[in-house]
Enzyme design. Structure first.
Site, PDB file in Angstrom:
ATOM      1  N   LYS A 202      10.288 -10.370   8.686  1.00 28.00           N
ATOM      2  CA  LYS A 202      10.946  -9.425   9.595  1.00 28.00           C
ATOM      3  C   LYS A 202       9.979  -9.166  10.741  1.00 28.00           C
ATOM      4  O   LYS A 202       8.787  -8.950  10.506  1.00 28.00           O
ATOM      5  CB  LYS A 202      11.227  -8.129   8.835  1.00 28.00           C
ATOM      6  CG  LYS A 202      11.378  -6.874   9.708  1.00 28.00           C
ATOM      7  CD  LYS A 202      11.815  -5.705   8.863  1.00 28.00           C
ATOM      8  CE  LYS A 202      11.653  -4.377   9.587  1.00 28.00           C
ATOM      9  NZ  LYS A 202      12.162  -3.255   8.794  1.00 28.00           N
ATOM     10  N   LYS A 204       9.142  -6.574  13.714  1.00 30.93           N
ATOM     11  CA  LYS A 204       9.415  -5.266  14.322  1.00 30.93           C
ATOM     12  C   LYS A 204       9.549  -5.459  15.826  1.00 30.93           C
ATOM     13  O   LYS A 204       8.637  -5.994  16.482  1.00 30.93           O
ATOM     14  CB  LYS A 204       8.257  -4.316  13.984  1.00 30.93           C
ATOM     15  CG  LYS A 204       8.253  -2.991  14.684  1.00 30.93           C
ATOM     16  CD  LYS A 204       9.517  -2.174  14.495  1.00 30.93           C
ATOM     17  CE  LYS A 204       9.882  -1.966  13.050  1.00 30.93           C
ATOM     18  NZ  LYS A 204      11.069  -1.112  12.856  1.00 30.93           N
ATOM     19  N   ASP A 232      14.013  -6.167  14.257  1.00 32.09           N
ATOM     20  CA  ASP A 232      14.379  -4.751  14.148  1.00 32.09           C
ATOM     21  C   ASP A 232      13.863  -3.937  15.329  1.00 32.09           C
ATOM     22  O   ASP A 232      12.720  -3.460  15.310  1.00 32.09           O
ATOM     23  CB  ASP A 232      13.797  -4.191  12.835  1.00 32.09           C
ATOM     24  CG  ASP A 232      14.000  -2.693  12.710  1.00 32.09           C
ATOM     25  OD1 ASP A 232      14.829  -2.129  13.444  1.00 32.09           O
ATOM     26  OD2 ASP A 232      13.320  -2.082  11.856  1.00 32.09           O
ATOM     27  N   ASN A 234      14.870  -1.011  16.144  1.00 33.02           N
ATOM     28  CA  ASN A 234      15.119   0.408  15.867  1.00 33.02           C
ATOM     29  C   ASN A 234      16.143   1.040  16.815  1.00 33.02           C
ATOM     30  O   ASN A 234      15.955   2.169  17.290  1.00 33.02           O
ATOM     31  CB  ASN A 234      13.808   1.215  15.901  1.00 33.02           C
ATOM     32  CG  ASN A 234      12.976   1.000  14.641  1.00 33.02           C
ATOM     33  OD1 ASN A 234      11.953   0.307  14.680  1.00 33.02           O
ATOM     34  ND2 ASN A 234      13.420   1.544  13.522  1.00 33.02           N
ATOM     35  N   GLU A 257      18.599  -5.972  12.211  1.00 36.99           N
ATOM     36  CA  GLU A 257      18.331  -4.605  11.734  1.00 36.99           C
ATOM     37  C   GLU A 257      18.363  -3.634  12.907  1.00 36.99           C
ATOM     38  O   GLU A 257      17.599  -3.790  13.868  1.00 36.99           O
ATOM     39  CB  GLU A 257      16.956  -4.589  11.038  1.00 36.99           C
ATOM     40  CG  GLU A 257      16.621  -3.238  10.431  1.00 36.99           C
ATOM     41  CD  GLU A 257      15.390  -3.284   9.536  1.00 36.99           C
ATOM     42  OE1 GLU A 257      15.109  -4.345   8.925  1.00 36.99           O
ATOM     43  OE2 GLU A 257      14.699  -2.257   9.461  1.00 36.99           O
ATOM     44  N   ASN A 286      17.954   1.362   8.646  1.00 34.00           N
ATOM     45  CA  ASN A 286      17.294   2.510   8.036  1.00 34.00           C
ATOM     46  C   ASN A 286      17.443   3.716   8.964  1.00 34.00           C
ATOM     47  O   ASN A 286      16.727   4.699   8.849  1.00 34.00           O
ATOM     48  CB  ASN A 286      15.807   2.237   7.775  1.00 34.00           C
ATOM     49  CG  ASN A 286      15.038   1.878   9.021  1.00 34.00           C
ATOM     50  OD1 ASN A 286      15.131   0.751   9.503  1.00 34.00           O
ATOM     51  ND2 ASN A 286      14.276   2.822   9.553  1.00 34.00           N
ATOM     52  N   ASP A 310      15.232   3.089   1.331  1.00 28.33           N
ATOM     53  CA  ASP A 310      13.833   3.371   0.975  1.00 28.33           C
ATOM     54  C   ASP A 310      13.804   4.585   0.042  1.00 28.33           C
ATOM     55  O   ASP A 310      14.306   5.655   0.401  1.00 28.33           O
ATOM     56  CB  ASP A 310      13.086   3.669   2.280  1.00 28.33           C
ATOM     57  CG  ASP A 310      11.612   3.971   2.079  1.00 28.33           C
ATOM     58  OD1 ASP A 310      11.205   4.238   0.930  1.00 28.33           O
ATOM     59  OD2 ASP A 310      10.887   3.951   3.086  1.00 28.33           O
ATOM     60  N   HIS A 336      13.564  -0.144   3.150  1.00 22.29           N
ATOM     61  CA  HIS A 336      12.723   0.053   4.328  1.00 22.29           C
ATOM     62  C   HIS A 336      11.318   0.465   3.866  1.00 22.29           C
ATOM     63  O   HIS A 336      11.116   0.818   2.705  1.00 22.29           O
ATOM     64  CB  HIS A 336      13.397   1.166   5.154  1.00 22.29           C
ATOM     65  CG  HIS A 336      12.489   1.950   6.036  1.00 22.29           C
ATOM     66  ND1 HIS A 336      11.733   3.000   5.576  1.00 22.29           N
ATOM     67  CD2 HIS A 336      12.230   1.838   7.358  1.00 22.29           C
ATOM     68  CE1 HIS A 336      11.047   3.502   6.589  1.00 22.29           C
ATOM     69  NE2 HIS A 336      11.336   2.818   7.669  1.00 22.29           N
ATOM     70  N   ASN A 338       7.389   2.423   5.428  1.00 20.99           N
ATOM     71  CA  ASN A 338       6.407   2.863   6.436  1.00 20.99           C
ATOM     72  C   ASN A 338       5.035   2.484   5.904  1.00 20.99           C
ATOM     73  O   ASN A 338       4.920   2.003   4.787  1.00 20.99           O
ATOM     74  CB  ASN A 338       6.474   4.384   6.616  1.00 20.99           C
ATOM     75  CG  ASN A 338       7.635   4.806   7.496  1.00 20.99           C
ATOM     76  OD1 ASN A 338       8.458   5.611   7.103  1.00 20.99           O
ATOM     77  ND2 ASN A 338       7.701   4.266   8.698  1.00 20.99           N
TER      78      ASN A 338
HETATM   79  O1  GKR Z   1       5.779   1.327  11.025  1.00 19.72           O
HETATM   80  O2  GKR Z   1       6.040   1.272  13.170  1.00 19.72           O
HETATM   81  C1  GKR Z   1       6.486   1.245  12.041  1.00 19.72           C
HETATM   82  C2  GKR Z   1       7.973   1.065  11.849  1.00 19.72           C
HETATM   83  O3  GKR Z   1       8.627   1.075  13.090  1.00 19.72           O
HETATM   84  C3  GKR Z   1       8.523   2.161  10.985  1.00 19.72           C
HETATM   85  O4  GKR Z   1       8.234   3.423  11.577  1.00 19.72           O
HETATM   86  C4  GKR Z   1      10.007   2.040  10.763  1.00 19.72           C
HETATM   87  O5  GKR Z   1      10.444   3.194  10.114  1.00 19.72           O
HETATM   88  O6  GKR Z   1       9.575   0.127   9.309  1.00 19.72           O
HETATM   89  C5  GKR Z   1      10.466   0.917   9.888  1.00 19.72           C
HETATM   90  C6  GKR Z   1      11.794   0.330  10.207  1.00 19.72           C
HETATM   91  O7  GKR Z   1      12.186  -0.607   9.572  1.00 19.72           O
HETATM   92  O8  GKR Z   1      12.492   0.849  11.078  1.00 19.72           O
HETATM   93 MG    MG Z   2      14.153  -0.645  10.477  1.00 18.38          MG
END
Ligand code: GKR
Ligand code: MG
Length: 443
Positions: A202, A204, A232, A234, A257, A286, A310, A336, A338
């Site tokens: 995955k 980010k 992802d 977000n 995602e 998430n 999660d 999910h 952190n």
């Molecule tokens: O750790 O920066 C991070 C992620 O962006 C986290 O805050 C997210 O909650 O892993 C997460 C996600 O899947 O959205």
């Molecule tokens: Mg996510």
């Protein structure tokens, strides 16, 4: 004869982290967590780990008198009472950050984990065998390689981890260096694959433009054509941006995602449903199905295929309930994550082991924390999988010296709440979080 719950200890801890970029900004060099330990009159200790914040620490304190002095036999009633007391604090929202800002559900999970750990030790069963209607469903849990774009730590004067003088492998090096290009992302993936054997990845997103992040997926696909890949951002992109960026690469993605979120009067659940219709891509979240009511709406709109339940914000039993529903409804359960220590790794492993049917590889940030630990023997990711222990409870033992050191680090810092804006301001003057603008797109 069931033992009595004698003492609850709440220990905020900190660990080191790399300069991971996401829509919320850049991770600080430290992350904070909270460890809850429950001792019983039989001499056993149960543990749980959750994110930390002042609200969470206060919420745990608020539950202390409902726990200490109770019989382990009544652990479900203890949880019910804690839930009722926390609900008395009023309704809460997840918020628009990439991470969940609620207090009550996290607090409840820490207590639940410690209670299940103790109960499992008492009845001599692993937590995975106690969760859910069906108990343990698998002996190994698949994890995905969770990749991030990274900021250049040398552009800050912050104490980010540096590559060791004699690195064990490339992962030890790349996880400490800037990574903003498709080539750098592939190098991260190859290094993580070499150490952990991941089959799925995955990335980010929410950092570069949607097209630049799609190019990272193209490069990952070329390097790992058989991997289940996902991206992802977000919910940072508009529906149109998400369709434009992901339609051309949809054959490379297994699912998307949170590709888009709320916009122009439409909720995130509505835009995600429309995204699915326009691309045919399955979606995971998430962000828009984070409790049972939201999940109900998401299902009614056909907005989500993979709820990432999660356990830290669904509770362990709640996350397994989602897994059971997914199995009945033809959806796919995922988790999910952190930043976390090894107690959370154990919690997530037991929860995933108790979810029936086909589940997708769980998220874990552990590879970024690997080398730091609070238990004597952290679970290991080998061949992309984590073995589910057969020992009673969570199957972990706290390393007191490590816990104390992590607690000392916490107290040496002023960090009491995750704040990704602080480090970003080294890269972009005056940078501020905007849930609709990728972190490095600021013109
Ligand atoms: O750790 O920066 C991070 C992620 O962006 C986290 O805050 C997210 O909650 O892993 C997460 C996600 O899947 O959205
Ligand atoms: Mg996510």
């Amino acid at each position: 004869m069931f033992p009595t719950l004698t003492r609850m200890t709440i220990t905020p801890v900190a660990g080191y982290d790399s300069f991971l970029l996401n829509l919320s900004g850049g991770h600080a060099p430290w992350f904070i967590r909270c460890v809850v330990m429950l001792e019983d009159s039989a001499g056993n200790t149960g543990v749980g780990e959750i994110p930390s914040s002042e609200g969470i620490l206060a919420g745990l304190e608020q539950c202390r008198d409902l726990i200490e002095g109770q019989s382990l036999r009544d652990f479900r009633q203890v949880l019910t009472q804690c839930k009722a007391r926390l609900e008395g604090n009023g309704p809460e929202e997840r918020g628009r950050q990439t991470f969940d800002l609620r207090v009550a559900v996290h607090v409840l999970t820490a207590i639940e984990s410690a209670l299940f750990d103790l109960y499992g030790q008492h009845v001599e069963l692993p937590v995975a065998d106690l969760l859910g209607r069906l108990g343990r469903q698998r002996d190994e849990v698949e994890a995905l390689g969770y990749l991030f774009l990274l900021g250049d730590p040398d552009k800050t004067d912050l104490p980010y981890p540096k590559p060791p003088e004699s690195p064990r492998d490339d992962w030890d090096v790349v996880r400490c260096q800037e990574a903003l290009t498709p080539e750098a992302v592939v190098r991260l993936a190859k290094a993580a694959h070499a150490r952990y054997g991941f089959k799925d990845f995955k990335l980010k997103g929410g950092v570069l433009s949607p097209e630049a992040e799609a190019d990272c997926i193209r490069a990952l696909y070329e390097a790992f054509p058989d991997a289940r890949l996902t991206l992802d951002p977000n919910g940072a992109w508009t529906l149109d941006q998400a369709v434009k960026a992901l339609n051309p690469i949809k054959h490379m993605l297994s699912y998307a995602e949170d590709p888009c979120g709320q916009e122009r009067g439409y909720s995130g659940r509505e835009t995600m449903a429309e995204f699915k219709r326009r691309t045919g891509l399955p979606t995971a979240t998430n962000m828009i199905a984070t409790d049972f009511k939201q999940l109900q709406f998401a299902v009614a709109l056909n907005a989500v295929d993979i709820p990432l339940a999660d356990c830290h914000f669904w509770t362990m039993q709640g996350a397994v309930m989602v897994g059971e529903l997914c199995n009945e409804w033809g959806m796919t359960w995922g988790s999910h994550s952190n930043n976390h220590f090894d107690i959370s790794l154990a919690m997530m492993t037991h929860v995933a082991a108790a979810c029936p049917g086909e589940i997708t590889a769980i998220d874990t940030h552990w590879i970024w924390q690997d080398g730091q630990r609070l238990t004597t023997e952290p679970f290991r990711i080998k061949g992309g999988r984590i073995s589910v222990p057969t020992t009673p409870g969570l199957g972990i033992t706290i390393d007191k010296a490590q816990l104390e050191a992590a607690n000392r680090l916490y107290h040496s810092l002023e960090v009491r709440q995750r704040d990704d804006a602080m480090a970003m301001q080294y890269l972009i003057d005056g940078w501020q979080f905007d849930p609709r603008r990728p972190t490095l797109v600021r013109d």
